[in-house]
Design a protein around this motif. Structure first.
Motif, PDB file in Angstrom:
ATOM      1  N   UNK A 281       7.113  -1.862 -11.452  1.00  0.00           N
ATOM      2  CA  UNK A 281       6.355  -0.758 -12.038  1.00  0.00           C
ATOM      3  C   UNK A 281       7.207   0.500 -12.106  1.00  0.00           C
ATOM      4  N   UNK A 282       7.909   0.809 -11.005  1.00  0.00           N
ATOM      5  CA  UNK A 282       8.731   2.017 -10.951  1.00  0.00           C
ATOM      6  C   UNK A 282       9.890   1.953 -11.943  1.00  0.00           C
ATOM      7  N   UNK A 283      10.535   0.806 -12.042  1.00  0.00           N
ATOM      8  CA  UNK A 283      11.644   0.653 -12.986  1.00  0.00           C
ATOM      9  C   UNK A 283      11.136   0.820 -14.420  1.00  0.00           C
ATOM     10  N   UNK A 284       9.999   0.220 -14.725  1.00  0.00           N
ATOM     11  CA  UNK A 284       9.424   0.359 -16.068  1.00  0.00           C
ATOM     12  C   UNK A 284       9.066   1.814 -16.353  1.00  0.00           C
ATOM     13  N   UNK A 285       8.497   2.502 -15.379  1.00  0.00           N
ATOM     14  CA  UNK A 285       8.124   3.904 -15.576  1.00  0.00           C
ATOM     15  C   UNK A 285       9.367   4.763 -15.782  1.00  0.00           C
TER      16      UNK A 285
ATOM     17  N   UNK B 111      -6.315  -0.543  -3.155  1.00  0.00           N
ATOM     18  CA  UNK B 111      -5.819  -1.554  -2.241  1.00  0.00           C
ATOM     19  C   UNK B 111      -4.310  -1.539  -2.119  1.00  0.00           C
ATOM     20  N   UNK B 112      -3.781  -2.654  -1.676  1.00  0.00           N
ATOM     21  CA  UNK B 112      -2.353  -2.772  -1.387  1.00  0.00           C
ATOM     22  C   UNK B 112      -1.510  -2.444  -2.606  1.00  0.00           C
ATOM     23  N   UNK B 113      -1.838  -3.003  -3.761  1.00  0.00           N
ATOM     24  CA  UNK B 113      -0.996  -2.793  -4.939  1.00  0.00           C
ATOM     25  C   UNK B 113      -1.033  -1.359  -5.414  1.00  0.00           C
ATOM     26  N   UNK B 114      -2.175  -0.730  -5.399  1.00  0.00           N
ATOM     27  CA  UNK B 114      -2.260   0.672  -5.788  1.00  0.00           C
ATOM     28  C   UNK B 114      -1.432   1.560  -4.884  1.00  0.00           C
ATOM     29  N   UNK B 115      -1.516   1.331  -3.574  1.00  0.00           N
ATOM     30  CA  UNK B 115      -0.721   2.123  -2.627  1.00  0.00           C
ATOM     31  C   UNK B 115       0.765   1.850  -2.790  1.00  0.00           C
ATOM     32  N   UNK B 116       1.142   0.578  -2.978  1.00  0.00           N
ATOM     33  CA  UNK B 116       2.557   0.231  -3.136  1.00  0.00           C
ATOM     34  C   UNK B 116       3.125   0.847  -4.413  1.00  0.00           C
TER      35      UNK B 116
ATOM     36  N   UNK C  48       6.623   7.391  -6.231  1.00  0.00           N
ATOM     37  CA  UNK C  48       6.961   8.625  -5.518  1.00  0.00           C
ATOM     38  C   UNK C  48       8.429   8.706  -5.158  1.00  0.00           C
ATOM     39  N   UNK C  49       9.064   7.567  -4.983  1.00  0.00           N
ATOM     40  CA  UNK C  49      10.496   7.554  -4.681  1.00  0.00           C
ATOM     41  C   UNK C  49      11.301   7.983  -5.912  1.00  0.00           C
ATOM     42  N   UNK C  50      10.935   7.465  -7.078  1.00  0.00           N
ATOM     43  CA  UNK C  50      11.672   7.783  -8.306  1.00  0.00           C
ATOM     44  C   UNK C  50      11.259   9.113  -8.934  1.00  0.00           C
ATOM     45  N   UNK C  51      10.028   9.512  -8.699  1.00  0.00           N
ATOM     46  CA  UNK C  51       9.506  10.726  -9.310  1.00  0.00           C
ATOM     47  C   UNK C  51       8.907  11.639  -8.237  1.00  0.00           C
ATOM     48  N   UNK C  52       9.769  12.302  -7.461  1.00  0.00           N
ATOM     49  CA  UNK C  52       9.249  13.144  -6.371  1.00  0.00           C
ATOM     50  C   UNK C  52       8.404  14.294  -6.886  1.00  0.00           C
TER      51      UNK C  52
END
Length: 83
Positions: free
Chosen positions: A47-51, A68-73, A79-83
């Protein structure tokens, strides 16, 4: 009839997976593990790479549909890629 059906949780996890670890020399399995966490992290990383590649550079808001788990993950990985 076995009694296993009575031991099932009333609610099964949404994300599940199995990880088989094989010995690199013999190819034989040495461990079989639950990998719900690994699956969630891998999906969030995708997801992060695609974003990173698809989001407009001026974007400043994030919307997460789900929970749930996927939403939090996903939120954590983004958040790591887009602080």
């Amino acid at each position: 009839m076995s009694g296993y059906h009575r031991k099932l949780p009333t609610r099964l996890p949404y994300i599940s997976g199995i990880l088989a670890l094989n010995d690199p020399e013999t190819g034989l399995p040495i461990a079989v593990m639950d990998c719900a966490w690994v699956t969630a992290m891998r999906t969030a990383a995708a997801t992060a790479v695609a974003a990173r590649r698809l989001a407009r550079p001026e974007s400043s808001l994030l919307g997460i549909l789900g929970c749930g788990v996927q939403g939090r993950a996903n939120t954590e990985a983004l958040g790591v890629l887009f602080p």
